[in-house]
Design an enzyme around this catalytic site. Structure first.
Site, mmCIF file in Angstrom:
data_model
loop_
_atom_site.group_PDB
_atom_site.id
_atom_site.type_symbol
_atom_site.label_atom_id
_atom_site.label_comp_id
_atom_site.label_asym_id
_atom_site.label_seq_id
_atom_site.Cartn_x
_atom_site.Cartn_y
_atom_site.Cartn_z
ATOM 1 C CG ASP A 58 -1.829 1.179 1.320
ATOM 2 O OD1 ASP A 58 -2.674 1.312 0.422
ATOM 3 O OD2 ASP A 58 -1.685 2.001 2.241
ATOM 4 C CE1 TYR A 63 1.556 7.559 2.842
ATOM 5 C CE2 TYR A 63 1.629 5.272 2.152
ATOM 6 C CZ TYR A 63 0.957 6.327 2.740
ATOM 7 O OH TYR A 63 -0.305 6.125 3.227
ATOM 8 C CE LYS A 88 -2.895 4.713 0.411
ATOM 9 N NZ LYS A 88 -1.531 4.509 0.931
ATOM 10 C CG HIS A 121 -3.323 10.024 0.224
ATOM 11 N ND1 HIS A 121 -1.998 9.741 0.056
ATOM 12 C CD2 HIS A 121 -3.618 9.630 1.496
ATOM 13 C CE1 HIS A 121 -1.516 9.199 1.165
ATOM 14 N NE2 HIS A 121 -2.476 9.130 2.058
#
Ligand code: NDP
Length: 284
Positions: A58, A63, A88, A121
């Site tokens: 995920d 990130y 996302k 997101h």
């Protein structure tokens, strides 16, 4: 309604798979990589996760570790079609064109031909409808095999009925015994939307609760395993994160016991609206 079936793995472990509304199967639990440092840390964590049996990872644009996840997937030599990979669209990349452009960058970062799931997101007040149109287009082009949202409340989901041609297949939200969100779970279930549970361990801030220890000794399980089982038995798909090999294995070793209805009821009562992330209900 999501359905559940068990799939045997080579190692003799079990894994749950949940059907999305378009028939795509989502392996559960998935593996979280938020705050796994880009580079060796994220890469090694994903390799350990795949070795432990996870088949669902995920990442997200924000990130900054899509490339490490993609590399670990390739280096694992597990066939791409056996894996479920998400990304996302970050807030700054919302709006139709920006979402499409940023998605192409994600494909190239991860060096994959497609994502299994593409999510918005966070709901952005002025751009979320156009972003959704971009996700619909990318889905129709076959560049992602399912689409969904994240951090959407029931109000945000209801609003989508006014502009979405394709219903979201997933809503990824914060969900743990300490943040039960029953009403949102019921809404998702009634609309055939699978709820993914992020921060299913409440970012390790509640692991010392005595009820988790009590149930842990009953099942010879750790507090983290009890929390993960609770999410799964609620019909959610938990996404526990760790960068430590022992914990990665522990968090996947959740198929040898089941919580009883009484255990589940006790855990339900831990709900205290505890959030580790922002509360999206204030987003207009
Ligand atoms: P989690 O609830 O998964 O908790 C992670 C923390 O728990 C880390 O500090 C980890 O430390 C520790 N931990 C993990 N396993 C154990 C264990 N068995 N025993 C003790 N401590 C443990 O938090 P996250 O917020 O990371 O959520 C999980 C995933 O959900 C994210 O990684 C991300 O993929 C997704 N997410 C999505 C969001 C969204 O907006 N859509 C927001 C937040 C998360 P260590 O790594 O050192 O082991």
């Amino acid at each position: 309604m999501p359905s559940f079936d068990m799939m045997s793995q080579q190692e003799g472990e079990s894994m749950e798979k949940i059907d999305l509304s378009n028939g795509l199967e989502m392996p559960s639990p998935g593996f979280g990589v938020f705050q796994s440092k880009p580079g060796q840390e994220a890469y090694q964590a994903v390799l350990w996760a795949l070795e432990a049996g996870y088949r669902h990872v995920d990442p997200a644009q924000i990130y900054a570790n899509e490339a490490d996840v993609g590399k670990a997937i390739r280096d694992s030599s597990i066939p791409r079609e056996s894996l479920f990979l998400t990304t996302k669209i970050w807030n700054a990349n919302q709006g139709f064109e920006a979402a499409c452009d940023s998605f192409e960058k994600s494909l190239s970062q991860a060096a994959v031909d497609y994502f299994d799931l593409l999510l918005i997101h966070w709901p952005q007040t002025h751009t979320r409808a156009d972003t959704w149109k971009a996700l619909e287009k990318l889905y129709e082009q076959g560049k992602c095999r399912s689409i969904g949202v994240s951090n959407y409340t029931s109000k945000h989901l209801q609003e989508m009925e006014g502009y979405a041609s394709i219903k979201p297949m997933v809503n990824q939200v914060e969900f743990s015994p300490f943040l039960y969100q029953k009403e949102l779970l019921d809404t998702c279930r009634s609309q055939g939307i699978v709820l993914e549970a992020y921060s299913p361990l409440a970012q390790a801030q509640k692991l010392s609760h005595p009820l988790l220890a009590e149930l842990g000794s009953k099942f010879e399980a750790s507090p983290a395993q009890i929390m993960i089982r609770w999410s799964m038995q609620k019909g959610a798909v938990p996404l526990p994160k760790s960068v430590k090999q022992g914990r990665i294995q522990e968090n996947f070793d959740v198929f040898r016991f089941s919580l009883s209805a009484d255990d589940m009821n006790l855990l339900d009562k831990l709900d205290e609206g505890f959030r580790t992330c922002w509360d999206p209900s204030s987003t207009e």
